[in-house]
Motif scaffolding. Structure first.
Motif, PDB file in Angstrom:
ATOM      1  N   LEU A  55      14.333  60.126  30.307  1.00 38.10           N
ATOM      2  CA  LEU A  55      13.748  61.403  29.909  1.00 38.10           C
ATOM      3  C   LEU A  55      13.804  62.420  31.050  1.00 38.10           C
ATOM      4  O   LEU A  55      14.040  63.610  30.817  1.00 38.10           O
ATOM      5  CB  LEU A  55      12.309  61.201  29.453  1.00 38.10           C
ATOM      6  CG  LEU A  55      12.139  60.505  28.099  1.00 38.10           C
ATOM      7  CD1 LEU A  55      10.673  60.184  27.835  1.00 38.10           C
ATOM      8  CD2 LEU A  55      12.707  61.350  26.967  1.00 38.10           C
ATOM      9  N   SER A  56      13.601  61.954  32.273  1.00 32.39           N
ATOM     10  CA  SER A  56      13.659  62.856  33.423  1.00 32.39           C
ATOM     11  C   SER A  56      15.059  63.453  33.572  1.00 32.39           C
ATOM     12  O   SER A  56      15.207  64.658  33.836  1.00 32.39           O
ATOM     13  CB  SER A  56      13.272  62.108  34.709  1.00 32.39           C
ATOM     14  OG  SER A  56      11.926  61.672  34.647  1.00 32.39           O
ATOM     15  N   GLU A  57      16.085  62.618  33.406  1.00 36.10           N
ATOM     16  CA  GLU A  57      17.456  63.115  33.502  1.00 36.10           C
ATOM     17  C   GLU A  57      17.777  64.076  32.361  1.00 36.10           C
ATOM     18  O   GLU A  57      18.458  65.084  32.557  1.00 36.10           O
ATOM     19  CB  GLU A  57      18.440  61.937  33.490  1.00 36.10           C
ATOM     20  CG  GLU A  57      18.489  61.151  34.783  1.00 36.10           C
ATOM     21  CD  GLU A  57      18.928  62.008  35.954  1.00 36.10           C
ATOM     22  OE1 GLU A  57      19.915  62.775  35.806  1.00 36.10           O
ATOM     23  OE2 GLU A  57      18.281  61.940  37.015  1.00 36.10           O
ATOM     24  N   LEU A  58      17.269  63.771  31.173  1.00 39.23           N
ATOM     25  CA  LEU A  58      17.518  64.642  30.026  1.00 39.23           C
ATOM     26  C   LEU A  58      16.856  66.006  30.238  1.00 39.23           C
ATOM     27  O   LEU A  58      17.440  67.049  29.907  1.00 39.23           O
ATOM     28  CB  LEU A  58      16.977  63.977  28.754  1.00 39.23           C
ATOM     29  CG  LEU A  58      17.435  64.573  27.411  1.00 39.23           C
ATOM     30  CD1 LEU A  58      18.949  64.560  27.299  1.00 39.23           C
ATOM     31  CD2 LEU A  58      16.819  63.806  26.258  1.00 39.23           C
ATOM     32  N   ILE A  59      15.661  66.002  30.810  1.00 39.41           N
ATOM     33  CA  ILE A  59      14.971  67.259  31.089  1.00 39.41           C
ATOM     34  C   ILE A  59      15.729  68.069  32.144  1.00 39.41           C
ATOM     35  O   ILE A  59      15.827  69.295  32.049  1.00 39.41           O
ATOM     36  CB  ILE A  59      13.520  66.977  31.535  1.00 39.41           C
ATOM     37  CG1 ILE A  59      12.686  66.541  30.325  1.00 39.41           C
ATOM     38  CG2 ILE A  59      12.892  68.202  32.200  1.00 39.41           C
ATOM     39  CD1 ILE A  59      11.281  66.102  30.661  1.00 39.41           C
ATOM     40  N   LYS A  60      16.281  67.393  33.157  1.00 38.23           N
ATOM     41  CA  LYS A  60      17.069  68.097  34.175  1.00 38.23           C
ATOM     42  C   LYS A  60      18.259  68.812  33.535  1.00 38.23           C
ATOM     43  O   LYS A  60      18.560  69.969  33.863  1.00 38.23           O
ATOM     44  CB  LYS A  60      17.567  67.103  35.225  1.00 38.23           C
ATOM     45  CG  LYS A  60      16.503  66.607  36.183  1.00 38.23           C
ATOM     46  CD  LYS A  60      17.092  65.636  37.184  1.00 38.23           C
ATOM     47  CE  LYS A  60      16.029  65.057  38.099  1.00 38.23           C
ATOM     48  NZ  LYS A  60      16.616  64.071  39.062  1.00 38.23           N
TER      49      LYS A  60
END
Length: 245
Positions: A55-60
């Motif tokens: 999720l963190s990578e997707l938000i980035k």
């Protein structure tokens, strides 16, 4: 390994381009519904650490596209940030038929003194071969050495229509975990001391195989013990063999 890395970089670039050039809301929501919000992941949650990273990578990627925030994305991250990490998790694998195999596994490679509580690459590769060669197993009795958490056998049971399948492992803690995964995937277990049904003259394929999970130490097992199962096919994936004797 380099090919995998290049494919990952290509996927990242494609995702960034799509976020910039498409209806970002629909794209991101579609990604969430096919991953974190997929019914399979909701029912059998993957590792907390993995979900946080995803999720963190997707938000980035989303923020790099300079588009409006997607509430569902941040809500999913907030939920997983408040979740406690566990030594156990679920991993789910989609099969070509659209069916799936879900497994309860350890989050550590070595757990309870064994490496048998995680799915190894050898199990994935063997299952892939089996699915491409179903005739090897169809309407036959299969005995598997060192089943671990059960991925190979469960994939064969769901895709290759064996008559009977005997899972085995020598470690009691692995066997307990394995039995739980068999039940998790909708199969009924026969008693340990019951021999599986043997193929009859009929060529009809059984919709569900007869499934057994037994404790077998392959350094100590006798021919008489194996004869009870009368396997047509014996398999093993990623097992270690003691060559000292």
């Amino acid at each position: 390994m380099s090919d995998i890395f290049l494919h990952f970089l290509l996927f990242e670039q494609i995702l960034e381009d799509k976020l910039k050039n498409s209806l970002h809301y629909e794209l991101l929501l579609n990604i969430l519904q096919r991953t974190v919000l997929h019914p399979l992941c909701v029912k059998h949650p993957p590792p907390v650490k993995y979900t946080r990273c995803f999720l963190s990578e997707l938000i980035k990627k989303h923020e790099a596209a300079h588009t409006e925030p997607l509430d569902e994305l941040y809500e999913a991250l907030a939920e997983i940030l408040s979740a406690e990490e566990s030594t156990q998790c679920h991993r789910s694998y989609l099969l070509p038929s659209g069916n799936s195999v879900s497994l309860s596994e350890s989050t550590a490679i070595i757990s309870q003194g064994t490496t048998g509580l995680v799915t190894w690459d050898a199990a994935l590769y063997f299952a892939e071969w089996a699915i491409e060669n179903p005739a090897t197993f169809t309407n036959r009795t299969v005995l598997e050495l060192g089943s671990g958490v059960g991925f190979t056998g469960l994939a064969i049971c769901k895709m290759c229509s064996p008559k009977a399948y005997i899972f085995s492992d020598c470690q009691s803690q692995v066997l307990q975990h394995l039995r739980g995964n068999i039940l998790l995937n909708g199969f009924l277990l026969m008693p340990d001391d019951a021999a599986p049904l043997q193929p009859s003259v009929s060529t009809l394929v059984s919709p569900k195989p007869t499934v057994t999970a037994v404790q077998l130490d392959w350094d100590l097992v006798t021919t008489e013990q194996l004869y009870v199962f009368q396997p047509d096919v014996s398999i093993a994936a990623g097992t270690d063999q003691d060559r000292s004797s």
